[in-house]
Structures are given as C-alpha cells and as structure tokens.
Design a protein around this motif. Structure first.
Motif, short mmCIF file in Angstrom:
data_model
loop_
_atom_site.label_atom_id
_atom_site.label_comp_id
_atom_site.label_asym_id
_atom_site.label_seq_id
_atom_site.Cartn_x
_atom_site.Cartn_y
_atom_site.Cartn_z
N ASP A 52 11.69 27.98 11.85
CA ASP A 52 12.39 27.11 10.91
C ASP A 52 12.84 25.81 11.58
O ASP A 52 13.55 25.02 10.98
N GLN A 53 12.35 25.58 12.80
CA GLN A 53 12.67 24.32 13.47
C GLN A 53 11.57 23.28 13.22
O GLN A 53 11.03 22.68 14.15
N ILE A 54 11.22 23.10 11.96
CA ILE A 54 10.17 22.14 11.63
C ILE A 54 10.72 21.12 10.65
O ILE A 54 11.80 21.29 10.08
N GLY A 55 9.96 20.05 10.46
CA GLY A 55 10.32 19.05 9.46
C GLY A 55 9.04 18.45 8.90
O GLY A 55 7.98 18.51 9.54
N LYS A 56 9.16 17.93 7.69
CA LYS A 56 7.97 17.35 7.05
C LYS A 56 8.19 15.86 6.88
O LYS A 56 9.26 15.44 6.43
N VAL A 57 7.21 15.08 7.25
CA VAL A 57 7.28 13.63 7.08
C VAL A 57 6.12 13.22 6.19
O VAL A 57 4.98 13.59 6.45
N SER A 58 6.41 12.48 5.13
CA SER A 58 5.37 12.15 4.16
C SER A 58 5.31 10.65 3.89
O SER A 58 6.34 10.00 3.74
N LEU A 59 4.10 10.19 3.81
CA LEU A 59 3.84 8.79 3.48
C LEU A 59 3.39 8.77 2.02
O LEU A 59 2.46 9.49 1.66
N VAL A 60 4.04 7.96 1.19
CA VAL A 60 3.71 7.95 -0.24
C VAL A 60 3.36 6.55 -0.69
O VAL A 60 4.06 5.59 -0.36
N GLY A 61 2.27 6.42 -1.43
CA GLY A 61 1.92 5.11 -1.97
C GLY A 61 0.67 5.17 -2.82
O GLY A 61 -0.35 5.68 -2.38
N ALA A 62 0.76 4.64 -4.04
CA ALA A 62 -0.40 4.65 -4.93
C ALA A 62 -1.52 3.78 -4.35
O ALA A 62 -2.70 4.01 -4.59
N GLY A 63 -1.14 2.80 -3.52
CA GLY A 63 -2.13 1.90 -2.93
C GLY A 63 -3.09 2.58 -1.98
O GLY A 63 -4.16 2.07 -1.67
N ILE B 143 0.84 -1.20 0.00
CA ILE B 143 0.00 0.00 0.00
C ILE B 143 0.88 1.24 0.00
O ILE B 143 0.61 2.22 -0.67
N ILE B 144 1.93 1.17 0.77
CA ILE B 144 2.82 2.32 0.93
C ILE B 144 4.16 2.02 0.28
O ILE B 144 4.74 0.95 0.50
N SER B 145 4.65 2.94 -0.53
CA SER B 145 5.96 2.74 -1.16
C SER B 145 7.08 3.19 -0.25
O SER B 145 8.14 2.57 -0.20
N GLY B 146 6.87 4.30 0.44
CA GLY B 146 7.96 4.76 1.28
C GLY B 146 7.58 5.95 2.15
O GLY B 146 6.49 6.52 2.02
N VAL B 147 8.51 6.31 3.03
CA VAL B 147 8.33 7.45 3.92
C VAL B 147 9.45 8.45 3.61
O VAL B 147 10.62 8.11 3.70
N ALA B 148 9.06 9.65 3.22
CA ALA B 148 10.05 10.67 2.88
C ALA B 148 10.10 11.72 3.98
O ALA B 148 9.14 11.87 4.75
N HIS B 149 11.21 12.42 4.06
CA HIS B 149 11.27 13.51 5.03
C HIS B 149 12.06 14.68 4.47
O HIS B 149 12.86 14.52 3.54
N ASP B 150 11.81 15.84 5.05
CA ASP B 150 12.42 17.06 4.55
C ASP B 150 12.60 18.04 5.72
O ASP B 150 11.64 18.35 6.40
N ARG B 151 13.85 18.45 5.92
CA ARG B 151 14.11 19.37 7.02
C ARG B 151 14.40 20.78 6.51
O ARG B 151 14.87 21.63 7.26
N SER B 152 14.13 21.01 5.23
CA SER B 152 14.58 22.28 4.65
C SER B 152 13.49 23.36 4.62
O SER B 152 13.69 24.42 4.08
N GLU B 153 12.32 23.04 5.21
CA GLU B 153 11.23 24.03 5.15
C GLU B 153 11.12 24.85 6.43
O GLU B 153 11.66 24.48 7.46
N ALA B 154 10.43 25.95 6.31
CA ALA B 154 10.12 26.78 7.48
C ALA B 154 8.63 27.09 7.44
O ALA B 154 7.97 26.88 6.41
N LYS B 155 8.13 27.58 8.55
CA LYS B 155 6.69 27.88 8.63
C LYS B 155 6.50 29.35 8.99
O LYS B 155 7.14 29.85 9.90
N ILE B 156 5.62 29.99 8.26
CA ILE B 156 5.26 31.37 8.60
C ILE B 156 3.79 31.40 8.98
O ILE B 156 2.96 30.79 8.29
N THR B 157 3.48 32.07 10.07
CA THR B 157 2.07 32.26 10.43
C THR B 157 1.76 33.75 10.35
O THR B 157 2.46 34.56 10.95
#
Ligand code: ASP
Ligand code: MG
Length: 423
Positions: free
Chosen positions: A343-354, A255-269
């Motif tokens: 900028d102390q955030i990170g993104k975690v993503s679950l990817v899968g066509a299933g 169902i899931i192909s993989g878990v990706a992550h990214d530490r290069s983003e920041a958040k503005i509110t």
C-alpha cells in the motif's frame, strides 16, 4: 425567475465566522434576483471526527448506524446556515436529504441517487424562501433508511438537485479558486484551468483530483449541467466544467489539461498463477462478488519454464484486507502460489484531450519521470489519459516533473489555498 444551486464544502462552513460569511454570499444572490438552493457539507473535518468517534465505540460499525451518525454533520451545517441567513433578514428553510426528495439505493456508505423529487423545495422557493439542503445524504427507496453517497458526495447532491429543479447554474464552492493543473499543495506554480470538458474532468476526478466528486461530474455530463467551481473565500472567476471547450481564437488548447495524483490505492500481486483458461476470470469474479473496484491490471506473459504468470492489480487501499481474504479462499482452487500486498504506492496521471492528436506524449511523460530518478511500477492508459504507479514517496516529485515537462507551470503563483486542513 432564474434558479441557482450553490454548494459549500466543509472548509467554507468550518466555524461560525465562515457560516456568517457564506450567508452573506447567499443573500447577495437572492438580492440579485435569483431563487437560491444551497447544498452544504459538514463543518470542517466533522465527518472525519465522527468516523473516528464511531471507531472508538466499535471497530466495525453497522452501515445503517454509521450513515445515521455521519448525516448529522450536514444537518448541523444546514440549520446553522439557515439561522445565519435568517439573522440577515431573509427567510431560509433547511431540509435533510430525505426531505429534499433525494431517493437512493440502499448501499450504506456509497448509495447512488435513483431519483430526486424536490416537492418541498419547490414549495419553499415559491414562498420566497432560500432553501438549504444537507448534502451527501438521501433515503433508501427500499428500506426507507438514511443513506450517504460516499465521501465528498455533497457535490453530487448539488448537481442532482440542479438537474431536478432545472437550475440555470450550479456553483460548487470550496477553498481553492477552481480546478488547477495540479494540486497547488504539491505544485505551488499550478495554473487555474478556466474551462475544462466533462470528459477531462471525469478523468481528473477518477485519478484523485478531489475538487469534484466523480459521480457529480458524471451526473453533470449526463444532464448537461455546466458546473462553476469557485472559492467561497474570494471573488475570483474559478473554473467552468462544460461539454465542449471551444478553441479560443488564435489560442490553441493545451495538449495536457493537468496532472492528477492519488495516494489512496494499494497493489496486490497474485504470484504464480497457472497459465490456464479461466484463471483470471476466477480471480476477478471473487473480487467483484466482494464489491471491490479494481483499477489497473497487469498480467505478464507466463514463463515458459514454469507455465505460470503473475497478475498485479490496484484497488482502493481501504478494500485491501477484504480483497486479500477473498483471494485466499480460492488459493487452492486456482492454484496460485502466494499473494503480495503493497500500500506504499501512488498513482500519477496525465490528462488531456489533446493527447488524441499529438503523438509522443507518452514518451515525454515517461522521460520526465525517469529524469526525476523515479521507477515506474505499472502503466495504464485511456484515450485521453496516461497513468503510472510509482512509490508513494515519489508521487510529489513525479507530479512536479510531469507538470514542468508539459509547460503547465504559471509564471507567478496563482493558487491560494484558503482553508481546509487537507484531511
Ligand atoms: N461531509 C462529507 C465528507 O466529508 C461529504 C462532503 O463533504 O461532500 O465526505
Ligand atoms: Mg467534507
């Protein structure tokens, strides 16, 4: 004759020994009867070192000169690889991106390929030479200045050349044995993905999986070029990126192909935005004008008592200061209260066509993150992806938790990281 395009990343050509080893691999293809075009990245961490050097002489180097500097990295590699091949008794000719006919837009540091006219490459191939092309660079159609394609852009050079030359295969060599279900540096039990579709690979690349440049995958999909991602340090089978992953008999696709992550983003509110028609449009218009790529956006229902709401969004941390100053300029006009930056955030993503056909994936993902004691700050989804923003220190644990929840862990450690400093 069959034509093969190979791309070697920085760690594959990091020093003289590595270059000699790569030359052997290239010659082996030539001996096997192929025409070979090779795209090279700069040696090891050269690009980062050149960037550091530029910073030391000028805090804001002009884009034109920075590109001139950075493209020197790939030129060193191409000449050295050509020499090493020559030393093995085969003819090799090196070409800059411009000489190879890589025509781009004029946006320094992030130019896009408009056209590839590889006349000189064809000529050299018909003379029986192996062609070595400097990756990550081209020449602007308008200004005729030298441009670069953005970090990691050599992958895109390789695919663009493969498309223009109608190559039979495009092999991307790096320091890991293919695409894994998570970054093996974080999850040692990550599993090699033997085959993955362009659309899943696109989501993984967009969500921080660095093994392939995002635009390289877009290009490969557009031209239907199968990519073979492999390590130059081993003979292991690697990963195929293709249009359709057919079901192997008796084996369901995960169902899931993989878990990706990214530490290069920041958040503005943007705090306290008056709830009026057109406010969001005004905010995102100034960001668009500043050429800032926005990723996730969250807007809450406004509080009845104040008639105001907060809008949060994520963006590359490297654009953070530009975005803040652009927004400050419209603060009075829009009437929001303040800006918050994190900028102390990170993104975690679950990817899968299933995930299209299996309900409950979201709940399991969130539950695994909660069980690891991690708070979710923002959420976004596509048809085949779910992403969450968490605190930067929680990224590793969130990736590991999701990876285990979806039974992606291999029984034995499969992933070997052969080189690279991870820079
Ligand atoms: N040398 C460039 C970089 O480090 C391009 C590449 O490696 O693809 O980003
Ligand atoms: Mg590099």
């Amino acid at each position: 004759m069959a034509l093969i395009v190979q791309k070697y990343g920085g760690s594959s050509v990091a020093d003289a020994e590595a270059i000699k080893r790569v030359a052997q691999r290239i010659v082996a293809q030539k001996k096997a009867g192929y025409d070979v075009v090779v795209v090279v990245s700069a040696m090891g961490d050269t690009t980062d070192e050149l960037l550091d050097l530029a910073q030391r002489v000028s805090p804001l180097p002009p884009g034109r000169e920075l590109d001139m500097l950075l493209t020197a990295g790939e030129r060193m590699s191409m000449a050295l690889v050509a020499m090493a091949i020559g030393n093995l008794g085969y003819e090799a000719r090196s070409f800059t991106g411009s000489q190879a006919g890589v025509i781009t837009t004029g946006l320094h540091g992030n130019a896009k390929i408009i056209d590839v006219t590889p006349g000189r490459i064809r000529e050299a191939l018909s003379d029986g030479a192996i062609c070595i092309v400097a990756g990550f660079q081209g020449v602007s159609q308008d200004t005729k200045d030298i441009t670069t394609l953005g970090r990691g852009g050599s992958d895109t050079t390789a695919v663009a050349l493969a498309a223009a030359l109608e190559a039979d295969a495009c092999e991307i060599y790096s320091d890991v044995d293919g695409v894994f279900t998570a970054d093996p540096r974080i999850v040692p039990t990550a599993r090699r993905i033997p085959k993955i579709s362009y659309e899943e690979m696109l989501e993984m690349a967009a969500c921080g999986t660095k093994i392939l440049h995002l635009r390289c995958v877009e290009y490969a999909r557009r031209y239907g070029i199968p990519l073979h991602v492999r390590s130059s340090f081993s003979q292991k089978p690697g990963t195929w990126v293709v249009s359709e992953v057919e079901e192997t008999e008796g084996m369901e696709q995960p169902i899931i192909s993989g878990v990706a992550h990214d530490r290069s983003e920041a958040k503005i509110t943007v705090v306290g935005v008056p709830d009026r028609v057109g406010e969001a449009a005004a905010i995102f218009k100034v960001l668009a004008d500043a050429e800032i790529n926005i990723d996730m956006i969250v807007q809450n229902v406004s509080a009845a008592s104040t008639g105001r709401t907060d809008i949060s969004f994520t963006l590359p941390a490297s654009s953070g200061q530009t975005a803040l100053s652009a927004l400050k300029k419209i603060q009075d006009k829009v009437g929001f209260e303040s800006l918050r930056y994190d900028d102390q955030i990170g993104k975690v993503s679950l990817v899968g066509a299933g995930m299209r056909s299996y309900p409950g994936v979201t709940a399991r993902f969130f539950d695994s993150i909660a069980s690891a004691g991690i708070n979710i700050e923002m959420i976004s989804t596509s048809e085949i992806r779910i992403s969450v923003i968490v605190g930067q220190d929680d990224v590793d644990a969130a990736v590991a938790a999701a990876h285990t929840e979806f039974q992606l862990d291999a029984e034995q450690v499969e992933a070997v990281v052969y080189g690279g400093t991870g820079r």
